[in-house]
Design a protein around this motif. Sequence first.
Motif, PDB file in Angstrom:
ATOM      1  N   VAL A 290      29.431  36.162  30.372  1.00 47.73           N
ATOM      2  CA  VAL A 290      30.340  36.642  31.416  1.00 47.73           C
ATOM      3  C   VAL A 290      29.694  37.846  32.088  1.00 47.73           C
ATOM      4  O   VAL A 290      29.148  38.723  31.407  1.00 47.73           O
ATOM      5  N   LEU A 297      35.232  39.735  36.822  1.00 45.05           N
ATOM      6  CA  LEU A 297      34.472  39.022  35.802  1.00 45.05           C
ATOM      7  C   LEU A 297      34.379  37.544  36.158  1.00 45.05           C
ATOM      8  O   LEU A 297      35.357  36.940  36.641  1.00 45.05           O
ATOM      9  N   LEU A 299      31.919  33.701  35.021  1.00 45.76           N
ATOM     10  CA  LEU A 299      30.944  33.109  34.120  1.00 45.76           C
ATOM     11  C   LEU A 299      29.536  33.341  34.629  1.00 45.76           C
ATOM     12  O   LEU A 299      29.274  33.273  35.837  1.00 45.76           O
ATOM     13  N   ILE A 356      36.809  38.283  27.953  1.00 44.93           N
ATOM     14  CA  ILE A 356      36.048  37.027  27.989  1.00 44.93           C
ATOM     15  C   ILE A 356      36.991  35.835  27.891  1.00 44.93           C
ATOM     16  O   ILE A 356      36.856  34.849  28.627  1.00 44.93           O
ATOM     17  N   THR A 359      38.765  35.353  31.176  1.00 48.22           N
ATOM     18  CA  THR A 359      37.857  34.815  32.193  1.00 48.22           C
ATOM     19  C   THR A 359      37.673  33.310  32.008  1.00 48.22           C
ATOM     20  O   THR A 359      37.718  32.541  32.985  1.00 48.22           O
ATOM     21  N   TYR A 363      38.836  30.175  34.426  1.00 52.34           N
ATOM     22  CA  TYR A 363      37.877  29.145  34.848  1.00 52.34           C
ATOM     23  C   TYR A 363      38.378  27.748  34.476  1.00 52.34           C
ATOM     24  O   TYR A 363      38.337  26.816  35.293  1.00 52.34           O
TER      25      TYR A 363
END
Length: 405
Positions: A290, A297, A299, A356, A359, A363
């Motif tokens: 990340v 943030l 990937l 993380i 994020t 996604y």
Amino acid sequence: MTTFRSGFTLWKLVQAARELSEDAQVRERVDAVLHIMGDFGGTYGKGKALVNALEDVAQEAVLHGDFVFAQRFQRFAAYARGDLFLDILENYYDDKARQRSEKYMRRMAALGADRAVAALDVLCRDKPGASAADARNLFRGIAQSVDYLGLGDGEGGVRLSSKEARRLQEYGHMEMVLRNLPRPASAEAARMMSDVLADVDAGLLAQLLELRARQVGLAALRTAVEDPDSSESALHDCLKNQEWIFGGAFVAELARRQYTPDAILDIPLLRGDGSLHVVELKRSNIKDLVVRRSGHLMLGAPAHRAVSQAQNYLRAMDENRPRILAEHGVDTRRASATVVIGHPRYVTGDVTSREIAETLRTYNTHQARIEVITYETLLDSASRMLALSSARQDAGPDPDEEPAA
């Protein structure tokens, strides 16, 4: 370099196994193996075609829910591929060979006991007042010293012959058995254990053994993940035949990993409805899993490359669906995928584990067929499943449940 194997013993074992299945499609796959191997006295079809045919039998058995039969042919394929020695294969499926092996192991155990007596004789001679603690220290020292003995790997050392390598593999199997044997502290404890085992519920015992095996497998995976130098291959070895780790939606790991010429899948899983799910494994040590761009943030490049690879696999499966379904019995239309990559402990840039996870969640909500997770998520989910299973075992049977007749 792959060392393909075959021979009369494998041919005989395949012949005998054919009679153990009543399913016509499974038998048809077995007949294809026997066709490749030919008649008695021939070359027995040694090579990649034989390995593929044996794996096809295993996969067909999985599709029909016969996992014991599938495991048998997975082992046959491992021998034909050169990953398993014939002695070990015979110990599984040839009663006479297993009896010979057990006789040999009993002789080895007797020899070991005789050597132990000789070592104690020397100890008593050199130290007449030796105690039980002295004896324990002696044998503990011998055991620890054995770990440092070796014959070399062939690079400047001693190259093992096939016979010696088979013996080492046998010792490895014997060591695993001996290490898991119960060790009662007294004759009374041994008698009590015997009484307990006499009345044990075989189904409950099988569940406990399976639970223990899963705990060991999960611990091995955690160790590999926490090693920053672990390769994708090492992680794959820890996850092989551990489909339970990915959740209850999957019934088995398929034996065949290649369905199109340009795609070898890491872990192909079978869903309950007979469709394919692909697991793509990457390393756990990914520093830019990340990244922060303009305060947000997202990937990093390694994750995007892994997702693109999974997308290409799914596209190939969609395009070849009729052929794959006809030849292998697996439905690949609209197959799905999971990418397992990275762990928060390795990510740089002052990013927390929670950030993380958020994020990745953002996604994944925009993905229809591919999910990206970290090894931390995989391990935590599997640990919760094991904890729940352990709690059910500890709780025992439901008191409101009607007893079996």
